[in-house]
Enzyme design. Structure first.
Site, PDB file in Angstrom:
ATOM      1  N   ASN A 172      -4.968  12.751   0.482  1.00 37.23           N
ATOM      2  CA  ASN A 172      -4.120  11.854   1.293  1.00 37.23           C
ATOM      3  C   ASN A 172      -5.025  11.115   2.276  1.00 37.23           C
ATOM      4  O   ASN A 172      -6.252  11.306   2.295  1.00 37.23           O
ATOM      5  CB  ASN A 172      -3.024  12.664   2.009  1.00 37.23           C
ATOM      6  CG  ASN A 172      -1.956  11.767   2.619  1.00 37.23           C
ATOM      7  OD1 ASN A 172      -1.466  10.860   1.959  1.00 37.23           O
ATOM      8  ND2 ASN A 172      -1.598  11.995   3.865  1.00 37.23           N
ATOM      9  N   LYS A 173      -4.417  10.304   3.090  1.00 34.79           N
ATOM     10  CA  LYS A 173      -5.142   9.466   4.042  1.00 34.79           C
ATOM     11  C   LYS A 173      -6.145  10.270   4.869  1.00 34.79           C
ATOM     12  O   LYS A 173      -5.855  11.396   5.278  1.00 34.79           O
ATOM     13  CB  LYS A 173      -4.121   8.764   4.944  1.00 34.79           C
ATOM     14  CG  LYS A 173      -4.686   7.832   5.986  1.00 34.79           C
ATOM     15  CD  LYS A 173      -5.596   6.764   5.429  1.00 34.79           C
ATOM     16  CE  LYS A 173      -4.949   5.927   4.354  1.00 34.79           C
ATOM     17  NZ  LYS A 173      -5.911   5.038   3.652  1.00 34.79           N
ATOM     18  N   GLN A 203      -1.962   2.744   9.995  1.00 36.41           N
ATOM     19  CA  GLN A 203      -0.671   2.718   9.273  1.00 36.41           C
ATOM     20  C   GLN A 203       0.416   3.475  10.036  1.00 36.41           C
ATOM     21  O   GLN A 203       1.595   3.158   9.914  1.00 36.41           O
ATOM     22  CB  GLN A 203      -0.824   3.334   7.872  1.00 36.41           C
ATOM     23  CG  GLN A 203      -1.606   2.491   6.890  1.00 36.41           C
ATOM     24  CD  GLN A 203      -3.054   2.890   6.828  1.00 36.41           C
ATOM     25  OE1 GLN A 203      -3.637   3.329   7.823  1.00 36.41           O
ATOM     26  NE2 GLN A 203      -3.670   2.745   5.675  1.00 36.41           N
ATOM     27  N   ARG A 258      -7.457  -0.389  -6.750  1.00 45.25           N
ATOM     28  CA  ARG A 258      -7.716   0.694  -5.782  1.00 45.25           C
ATOM     29  C   ARG A 258      -7.923   1.985  -6.570  1.00 45.25           C
ATOM     30  O   ARG A 258      -7.209   2.249  -7.534  1.00 45.25           O
ATOM     31  CB  ARG A 258      -6.553   0.854  -4.786  1.00 45.25           C
ATOM     32  CG  ARG A 258      -6.431  -0.345  -3.837  1.00 45.25           C
ATOM     33  CD  ARG A 258      -5.525  -0.058  -2.657  1.00 45.25           C
ATOM     34  NE  ARG A 258      -6.131   0.865  -1.715  1.00 45.25           N
ATOM     35  CZ  ARG A 258      -5.461   1.434  -0.700  1.00 45.25           C
ATOM     36  NH1 ARG A 258      -4.173   1.194  -0.540  1.00 45.25           N
ATOM     37  NH2 ARG A 258      -6.075   2.236   0.143  1.00 45.25           N
ATOM     38  N   ASP A 270      -1.662  10.798  -2.107  1.00 44.02           N
ATOM     39  CA  ASP A 270      -2.046   9.749  -3.056  1.00 44.02           C
ATOM     40  C   ASP A 270      -2.394  10.313  -4.426  1.00 44.02           C
ATOM     41  O   ASP A 270      -2.396   9.598  -5.427  1.00 44.02           O
ATOM     42  CB  ASP A 270      -3.225   8.949  -2.507  1.00 44.02           C
ATOM     43  CG  ASP A 270      -2.786   8.191  -1.264  1.00 44.02           C
ATOM     44  OD1 ASP A 270      -2.775   8.798  -0.176  1.00 44.02           O
ATOM     45  OD2 ASP A 270      -2.397   7.018  -1.396  1.00 44.02           O
ATOM     46  N   ARG A 309       0.871  -1.182   0.000  1.00 40.36           N
ATOM     47  CA  ARG A 309       0.000   0.000   0.000  1.00 40.36           C
ATOM     48  C   ARG A 309       0.899   1.220   0.000  1.00 40.36           C
ATOM     49  O   ARG A 309       2.125   1.119   0.106  1.00 40.36           O
ATOM     50  CB  ARG A 309      -1.026  -0.013   1.149  1.00 40.36           C
ATOM     51  CG  ARG A 309      -0.643  -0.696   2.404  1.00 40.36           C
ATOM     52  CD  ARG A 309       0.475  -0.062   3.161  1.00 40.36           C
ATOM     53  NE  ARG A 309       0.252   1.362   3.372  1.00 40.36           N
ATOM     54  CZ  ARG A 309       1.167   2.244   3.666  1.00 40.36           C
ATOM     55  NH1 ARG A 309       2.444   1.887   3.791  1.00 40.36           N
ATOM     56  NH2 ARG A 309       0.879   3.513   3.832  1.00 40.36           N
ATOM     57  N   GLY A 310       0.279   2.406  -0.099  1.00 42.17           N
ATOM     58  CA  GLY A 310       1.068   3.618  -0.276  1.00 42.17           C
ATOM     59  C   GLY A 310       1.206   3.865  -1.773  1.00 42.17           C
ATOM     60  O   GLY A 310       1.529   2.950  -2.543  1.00 42.17           O
ATOM     61  N   ALA A 311       0.962   5.115  -2.169  1.00 41.27           N
ATOM     62  CA  ALA A 311       0.834   5.416  -3.593  1.00 41.27           C
ATOM     63  C   ALA A 311       2.027   4.956  -4.441  1.00 41.27           C
ATOM     64  O   ALA A 311       1.851   4.239  -5.440  1.00 41.27           O
ATOM     65  CB  ALA A 311       0.566   6.907  -3.761  1.00 41.27           C
TER      66      ALA A 311
HETATM   67  O1  MRU Z   1      -4.428   3.405   2.163  1.00 44.60           O
HETATM   68  P1  MRU Z   1      -2.935   3.519   2.044  1.00 44.60           P
HETATM   69  O2  MRU Z   1      -2.194   2.942   3.221  1.00 44.60           O
HETATM   70  O3  MRU Z   1      -2.422   3.002   0.720  1.00 44.60           O
HETATM   71  O4  MRU Z   1      -2.692   5.091   2.073  1.00 44.60           O
HETATM   72  C1  MRU Z   1      -1.393   5.594   2.010  1.00 44.60           C
HETATM   73  C2  MRU Z   1      -1.338   7.049   2.196  1.00 44.60           C
HETATM   74  O5  MRU Z   1      -2.339   7.735   2.305  1.00 44.60           O
HETATM   75  C3  MRU Z   1       0.006   7.674   2.160  1.00 44.60           C
HETATM   76  O6  MRU Z   1       0.073   8.781   3.007  1.00 44.60           O
HETATM   77  C4  MRU Z   1       0.238   8.134   0.716  1.00 44.60           C
HETATM   78  O7  MRU Z   1       0.129   7.054  -0.164  1.00 44.60           O
HETATM   79  C5  MRU Z   1       1.530   8.743   0.514  1.00 44.60           C
HETATM   80  S1  MRU Z   1       2.730   7.473   0.526  1.00 44.60           S
HETATM   81  C6  MRU Z   1       4.234   7.945   0.131  1.00 44.60           C
END
Ligand code: MRU
Length: 374
Positions: free
Chosen positions: A250-251, A199, A86, A240, A49-51
């Protein structure tokens, strides 16, 4: 787990391996991705996970698919399957489009090798991008620290995991933190737990500990209080998807931190690798699709018991209605600056287009192609 093992890598036999992030911080489990379906499942279930990491995994997914069947129809099917995993992080579409655009002009028999080579390059480019973000962010940290009394430490607040586990190495928001720590700057990180999937508590705390960076995990509701009491010098988060106008998705919960930061005069920076910019959208609130995930992520929590068992427990009354919006959008006006691999820029259309003219031009050339597909 080996300290510093990348969340995605190829082993000595060339097999793609991931660290299963659903098992962290309690267990270290490495999984082999054998085919397209393995890659798609890993993204969907958030083993990765994470962009930026979603983008890299999708690229390897295309490569694994291409190794089995490389005709145009197979490429289109792989692109479609992975794109559906996603909805919010734009790095997914960026990587899939890059793979498709590189492979389609090639003869079918040349595609498998080219696909794996490009997936490797996407992964390595991410390392270089994040390292450059770290260098630029470090200068911000140095300036903020210089304004504090001698001997004081820099207090950074971050949300979610925009760390090395969300990327291939360094992380985005954590890259300046790691570079500052390595340079001997006194630094301490407030880590938002980041409900519902935690996370921050599970992943950011784990990787900061791995690298010896002082940190404290806080409930998500704590940041405003800390800022009111002068205990946060800077907020740095990842993203993201960032729009052409500089709105930052973002999250979930990031927006509230930006509001608290603005009210308290705390600078709010977003670490932004260029593949996370979506020049085809302008208004983040209106245009970015926000993923809604299963209610069990809200109603239940997973953790380790005193005697080492990993258990999941329900924390709401049986049958309680829950909602699980995974992301939110922070309007550009609340963003102090975007820390990109090409320097720190304003969260404005002009600054983004000036810093990344080739991407801005490419997006305007693809008018009408927003949803994309092979
Ligand atoms: O749902 P996730 O864990 O994939 O979300 C990740 C985030 O929101 C991160 O902050 C974002 O991807 C930036 S990662 C370098």
């Amino acid at each position: 787990m080996n300290p510093g093992r990348r969340p995605i890598s190829r082993n000595s036999d060339g097999v793609v391996e991931i660290v299963d992030q659903t098992e962290l911080p309690h267990r270290s489990v490495v999984i082999r991705l054998q085919d397209l379906e393995d890659a798609a499942e890993a993204i969907e279930t958030m083993r990765v996970r994470g962009a930026p990491l979603i983008g890299a995994t999708a690229a390897y997914g295309m490569a694994l698919a291409t190794a089995r069947a490389a005709d145009d129809a197979a490429l289109a099917a792989a692109h479609r399957r992975l794109l559906a995993t996603r909805p919010t992080a734009i790095n997914l579409k960026w990587a899939l489009d890059a793979m498709r655009d590189r492979l389609l002009p090639l003869p079918t028999e040349a595609r498998a090798a080219a696909a794996m080579a490009l997936a490797d390059r996407i992964a390595e480019d991410d390392v270089a991008i994040c390292s450059a973000i770290g260098d630029h962010g470090l200068e911000i940290f140095r300036a903020l620290l210089a304004a504090k009394p001698a001997g004081a430490r820099l207090e950074v607040l971050t949300h979610c995991n925009a760390g090395r586990l969300a990327c291939v190495e360094w992380g985005t928001a954590t890259a300046p933190i790691y570079k500052a720590h390595a340079a001997g700057l006194p630094i301490h990180v407030w880590v938002d737990e980041t409900r519902p999937r935690n996370q921050g508590a599970s992943l950011t705390a784990w990787e900061l500990a791995e690298r010896g960076v002082p940190h404290t995990v806080i409930p998500d509701n704590t940041g405003g209080h800390l800022m009111q009491h002068g205990l946060v010098d800077v907020v740095v988060v990842g993203t993201d998807r960032t729009t052409a106008d500089g709105d930052v998705c973002n999250k979930i919960g990031t927006y509230l931190k930006a509001l608290a930061a603005r009210d308290n005069g705390v600078p709010f920076y977003v670490a932004l690798p260029s593949p996370t910019i979506d020049f085809t959208v302008a208004d983040g609130v209106a245009e970015i699709p926000i993923e809604q995930r299963g209610g069990e992520e809200v109603s239940h929590m997973r953790g380790v018991t005193e005697d080492g068992r990993i258990e999941t427990v329900r924390i709401v009354p049986e049958g309680a209605a829950v909602a699980n919006y995974a992301f939110d959008v922070t309007p550009a006006r609340l963003v102090t600056g975007l820390i990109t691999e090409r320097g720190v820029i304003a969260a404005t259309r002009e600054a983004l287009a000036a810093a990344f003219p080739e991407a801005a031009r490419a997006a305007s050339g693809k008018a009408g192609g927003r949803e994309g597909g092979a």
